[in-house]
Scaffold this motif. Structure first.
Motif, PDB file in Angstrom:
ATOM      1  N   ASN A 612     -17.061  20.616  -1.479  1.00 53.75           N
ATOM      2  CA  ASN A 612     -17.777  21.272  -0.435  1.00 53.75           C
ATOM      3  C   ASN A 612     -19.140  22.087  -1.016  1.00 53.75           C
ATOM      4  OD1 ASN A 612     -16.685  21.021   2.639  1.00 53.75           O
ATOM      5  ND2 ASN A 612     -14.832  21.325   1.081  1.00 53.75           N
ATOM      6  N   LEU A 613     -18.517  22.715  -2.359  1.00 51.75           N
ATOM      7  CA  LEU A 613     -19.918  23.721  -2.746  1.00 51.75           C
ATOM      8  C   LEU A 613     -20.846  23.046  -3.407  1.00 51.75           C
ATOM      9  CD1 LEU A 613     -17.758  26.553  -4.264  1.00 51.75           C
ATOM     10  CD2 LEU A 613     -18.884  26.594  -2.523  1.00 51.75           C
ATOM     11  N   LEU A 614     -20.514  21.731  -4.054  1.00 48.87           N
ATOM     12  CA  LEU A 614     -21.482  21.084  -4.598  1.00 48.87           C
ATOM     13  C   LEU A 614     -22.528  20.354  -3.831  1.00 48.87           C
ATOM     14  CD1 LEU A 614     -19.535  19.618  -7.746  1.00 48.87           C
ATOM     15  CD2 LEU A 614     -21.128  21.216  -7.780  1.00 48.87           C
ATOM     16  N   GLY A 615     -21.627  19.710  -2.295  1.00 44.53           N
ATOM     17  CA  GLY A 615     -22.231  19.111  -1.494  1.00 44.53           C
ATOM     18  C   GLY A 615     -23.184  20.149  -0.632  1.00 44.53           C
ATOM     19  N   ASN A 616     -22.667  21.073  -0.460  1.00 40.75           N
ATOM     20  CA  ASN A 616     -23.662  22.448  -0.145  1.00 40.75           C
ATOM     21  C   ASN A 616     -24.745  22.550  -0.653  1.00 40.75           C
ATOM     22  OD1 ASN A 616     -23.575  24.397   2.464  1.00 40.75           O
ATOM     23  ND2 ASN A 616     -23.940  25.799   0.805  1.00 40.75           N
ATOM     24  N   ALA A 617     -24.837  22.711  -2.237  1.00 38.78           N
ATOM     25  CA  ALA A 617     -25.810  22.896  -3.047  1.00 38.78           C
ATOM     26  C   ALA A 617     -26.948  21.781  -2.977  1.00 38.78           C
ATOM     27  CB  ALA A 617     -25.445  23.196  -4.249  1.00 38.78           C
ATOM     28  N   ALA A 618     -26.288  20.481  -2.889  1.00 39.22           N
ATOM     29  CA  ALA A 618     -27.083  19.338  -2.992  1.00 39.22           C
ATOM     30  C   ALA A 618     -28.078  19.248  -1.593  1.00 39.22           C
ATOM     31  CB  ALA A 618     -26.370  18.053  -3.436  1.00 39.22           C
ATOM     32  N   LYS A 619     -27.165  19.555  -0.431  1.00 33.60           N
ATOM     33  CA  LYS A 619     -27.991  19.226   0.701  1.00 33.60           C
ATOM     34  C   LYS A 619     -29.050  20.419   1.062  1.00 33.60           C
ATOM     35  CE  LYS A 619     -25.261  20.776   4.203  1.00 33.60           C
ATOM     36  NZ  LYS A 619     -24.426  20.715   5.155  1.00 33.60           N
ATOM     37  N   TYR A 620     -28.709  21.649   0.614  1.00 30.87           N
ATOM     38  CA  TYR A 620     -29.764  22.612   0.773  1.00 30.87           C
ATOM     39  C   TYR A 620     -30.959  22.647  -0.315  1.00 30.87           C
ATOM     40  CZ  TYR A 620     -27.108  24.153   4.736  1.00 30.87           C
ATOM     41  OH  TYR A 620     -26.270  24.204   5.712  1.00 30.87           O
ATOM     42  N   SER A 621     -30.721  22.293  -1.417  1.00 30.27           N
ATOM     43  CA  SER A 621     -31.629  22.120  -2.581  1.00 30.27           C
ATOM     44  C   SER A 621     -32.634  20.783  -2.265  1.00 30.27           C
ATOM     45  CB  SER A 621     -31.207  22.098  -3.810  1.00 30.27           C
ATOM     46  OG  SER A 621     -30.329  21.143  -4.082  1.00 30.27           O
ATOM     47  N   ALA A 622     -32.130  19.732  -1.419  1.00 26.54           N
ATOM     48  CA  ALA A 622     -32.757  18.671  -1.583  1.00 26.54           C
ATOM     49  C   ALA A 622     -34.299  18.681  -1.208  1.00 26.54           C
ATOM     50  CB  ALA A 622     -32.139  17.686  -0.398  1.00 26.54           C
ATOM     51  N   VAL A 651     -33.332  26.512  -0.054  1.00 29.91           N
ATOM     52  CA  VAL A 651     -33.636  27.031   0.846  1.00 29.91           C
ATOM     53  C   VAL A 651     -33.370  28.569   1.094  1.00 29.91           C
ATOM     54  CG1 VAL A 651     -34.614  25.204   2.284  1.00 29.91           C
ATOM     55  CG2 VAL A 651     -32.565  26.240   2.808  1.00 29.91           C
ATOM     56  N   GLY A 652     -32.105  28.680   0.479  1.00 33.05           N
ATOM     57  CA  GLY A 652     -31.575  29.913   0.741  1.00 33.05           C
ATOM     58  C   GLY A 652     -31.140  30.490   2.161  1.00 33.05           C
TER      59      GLY A 652
END
Length: 717
Positions: A612-622, A651-652
């Motif tokens: 969840n944390l790595l997927g969340n980081a990948a999604k919002y930094s895409a 995007v933060g």
């Protein structure tokens, strides 16, 4: 020896008479009278000599006794004992010589009594000196008695000598008359006098030799005294009758900072602070009027002053001594600065201990063999509401107990005195106002050398608060059991709900999505654009609903799974998650994975956290070019926790809404911007919390985000 000498003289006279037969009967008669007169003269001289020797020997006794009293040297006792023997011998000789003189015999009785009195007085002084470790001040009464005896003895000897001198004068006249009648008798008298003079000279030589030996012993004693005087660890000051300093030792120079040349001749007051000098003069006058020995530590608070004016506490020993030059006072001065500092520190420590004893958060008391309170601290007195005077040595401990606990104490106290220990015995104490409170007592016993009980050391804890807490804890336990029962009911209902969702909702959703898809395929060409949009929206919503149901079921299942802790290699787990591609990531994403520590966790649950944390980081930094994701970790200072960080340049988010991130179905970005169910971060928070860790996030709009979580660190293998 004298009789043998007379016989020799008589034999000589007989030979002379035989040779000088021409002298005749007249000369013989004159010689006989001369011999008689000469004998009487010699007899008188012998008496005078013996009387003089008695006086000399009395002085010898006094000199030897005083030397022994001052120095403690046993060498002085030999001349003393010899003088006693010779004095008694001479008294006996005078008694024999004056047997034909009743008046002299009466005087001799008085003389013998005085000699024995002097011997007894000196012997007592010597005995006293043997029992003392150091020279003591002569007893003034003993000195006066000795002086009176010597004065009486001198007067009596002078009286006897005057009587003998009168007899000597008469007999000398008779001798001179007879001398003119016989030169032989005169020559014999001269020879006799020569013999007597030779004997006297010999005796004088003996006396001089004895005096020389005594002087040598006195010199050795004085050398020993000088060594002690100079090397003493105390400052020693010798003060004369006028109050002026006569001598000081080396320690005095060191202690007061004066060279001895500056001190000698100065008044003693130069060594004390100015404010005490006038008062000291009055003390000096009183001491001179009645001098007496004063030992160190006599309880006086004394101060001395150095040359530079600094003051320091001292202890002083005063020892008045009689010398040939008059009375002096020997003062031994000891610097007690360190002793007073140690005593002050001991007093402060005692006060601190007493303060700790009285202000301790627990009670302390001691009981004697009868159970009477012999000591108690302020804390316990405050609890029971009594004063110390009302309790100590007045009340028995059982007097403060409830009736039921009095019987309990009567049973436990004898056992405590026998065993010496008691631990956590609970009693109810009664306050002065009659109210009761609970205490717990632990104690140890003190015994004397014979094993007899002396007193207790008892520690008392007021356990009213603890008992109340125990009652509250019991109530909480009951509430917890009730809550657990409700949770179990809720879990059963949740399981039923999950089953219903899984079976009852999935089928309608599949039908809705499936038939909507068939409708779109069959009738899509005949539908107007608006109808097509409606159908597609139905299909997308059904799919979205399915995803939400799947996420909710996963959340329900994962948070209810038991945590099975094991050592998990975080580095390998993150690598597996990235390799398995459980989420979509931009092809140009830059992954930076720092060394990660092992943790104690459930591997399956921890895998969901990383997904969840790595997927969340990948999604919002895409949207960034290139996307950057940095995974790091550190160990806390106490070594108990591993702190993980997942940081991206995405995007933060607005930090004001950070508390909504970990709530179920709570999202900070719209569905059109970023797809998601709103379950992932809530699942992360639940899993980390079940491991005893924490989760938080830091960010700012368009400045990337950092997610942190902690887990127990695995011990070093």
């Amino acid at each position: 020896m004298h009789l043998t000498l007379e016989r020799k003289i008589a034999a000589g006279f007989a030979v002379a008479l035989g040779l000088l037969s021409v002298v005749g009967v007249a000369t013989w008669s004159s010689l006989t009278r001369f011999e008689r007169a000469f004998g009487m003269v010699e007899h008188t001289h012998l008496v005078l000599n013996r009387l003089e020797q008695i006086q000399v020997q009395a002085l010898e006794m006094q000199t030897s006794s005083r030397g022994f009293a001052l120095s403690g040297e046993p060498a002085f006792l030999g001349p003393f004992d010899t003088a006693i023997a010779k004095a008694r011998e001479n008294v006996a000789a005078v008694r024999e010589l004056t047997r034909d003189n009743p008046a002299q015999q009466l005087r001799l009785e008085r003389l013998q009594a005085l000699v024995e009195r002097e011997i007894a007085s000196m012997s007592r002084r010597n005995a006293d000196r043997r029992t003392q470790a150091a020279a003591a001040a002569p007893d003034p009464a003993a000195l006066r008695e000795g002086e009176l005896v010597m004065d009486e003895l001198r007067a009596l000897i002078r009286e006897m000598e005057e009587t003998e001198s009168a007899l000597l004068a008469d007999r000398a006249i008779a001798a001179r008359h007879n001398a003119s009648h016989s030169r032989t008798a005169l020559l014999l008298a001269v020879a006799s006098m020569f013999v007597l003079a030779l004997a006297a000279g010999t005796r004088v030589q003996q006396e001089l030799a004895a005096r020389k030996r005594a002087d040598e012993a006195l010199h050795r004693s004085r050398a020993l005294f000088e060594t002690f005087f100079e090397q003493s660890t105390d400052a020693i000051v010798v003060v004369g009758a006028a109050g002026l300093i006569l001598r000081v030792n080396r320690r005095s120079e060191d202690l007061f900072g004066y060279p001895r040349t500056e001190l000698v001749g100065q008044p003693l007051e130069v060594l004390m602070p100015d404010r005490f000098r006038e008062r000291h003069l009055a003390h000096v006058q009183g001491f001179q009027a009645a001098p007496k020995f004063r030992a160190m530590g006599a309880g006086l608070e004394l101060l001395a002053a150095r040359k530079d004016g600094t003051e320091f506490p001292v202890d002083i020993m005063l020892n008045p001594l009689e010398t040939d030059d008059g009375r002096v006072v020997l003062a031994a001065i000891r610097d007690i600065t360190e002793r007073k500092a140690a005593a002050a520190e001991l007093q402060r420590s005692t006060e601190r201990i007493r303060d700790l004893y009285n202000r301790a958060p627990c009670g302390y008391h001691s009981l004697d063999a009868e159970g009477i309170i012999v000591e108690i601290n302020d804390t316990e007195l405050d609890w029971i509401g009594y004063t110390r005077d009302e309790v100590v040595r007045r009340l028995r401990f059982r007097d403060l107990l409830s009736p039921a606990d009095q019987e309990k104490f009567a049973e436990t106290f004898p056992r405590f005195k026998a065993t010496g220990t008691a631990s956590d015995i609970e009693f109810q104490l009664r306050r002065r106002d009659g109210s009761m409170f609970h205490v717990s007592i632990s104690a140890t016993a003190l015994y004397d050398a014979d094993g007899r009980y002396l007193s207790s050391r008892s520690i008392v804890h007021n356990i009213d608060a603890r008992r109340a807490a125990e009652q509250r804890l019991a109530a909480l336990h009951r509430e917890l059991r009730e809550h657990s029962a409700r949770v179990e009911d809720a879990n059963r209902e949740l399981e039923a709900f999950s089953y219903s969702v899984s079976h009852d909702l999935r089928a309608p959703l599949r039908h809705l999505a499936g038939f909507s898809t068939l409708l779109l395929e069959r009738e899509g060409s005949r539908l107007d654009p608006e109808s097509l949009r409606y159908v597609r929206t139905i299909i997308a919503s059904a799919q979205r609903m399915g995803e939400l149901i799947d996420a909710l079921l996963d959340f329900s299942r994962l948070v209810r799974l038991p945590v099975q802790r094991m050592r998990v290699d975080s580095q390998a787990l993150v690598a597996d998650v990235l390799a398995e591609k459980h989420f979509e990531a931009a092809a140009d994403t830059e992954w930076r994975i720092d060394p990660l520590p092992a943790v104690e966790a459930d591997a399956a649950l921890l895998r969901q956290v990383w997904i969840n944390l790595l997927g969340n980081a990948a999604k919002y930094s895409a949207p960034r070019r290139p996307p950057r994701i940095h995974v790091s970790a550190e160990i806390s200072r106490d070594g108990r926790e591993a702190i993980f960080t997942v940081r991206d340049n995405g995007v933060g988010f607005d930090p004001r809404y950070a508390d909504k991130l970990f709530k179920v179905f709570s999202r900070l970005h719209g569905e059109r911007e970023f797809r998601g169910t709103g379950i992932g971060l809530a699942l992360v928070q639940r899993i980390v919390a079940r491991h005893g860790g924490r989760v938080w996030a830091e960010s700012a709009p368009d400045a990337g985000a950092a997610f942190f979580f902690t887990l127990p660190a695995a011990p070093t293998p």
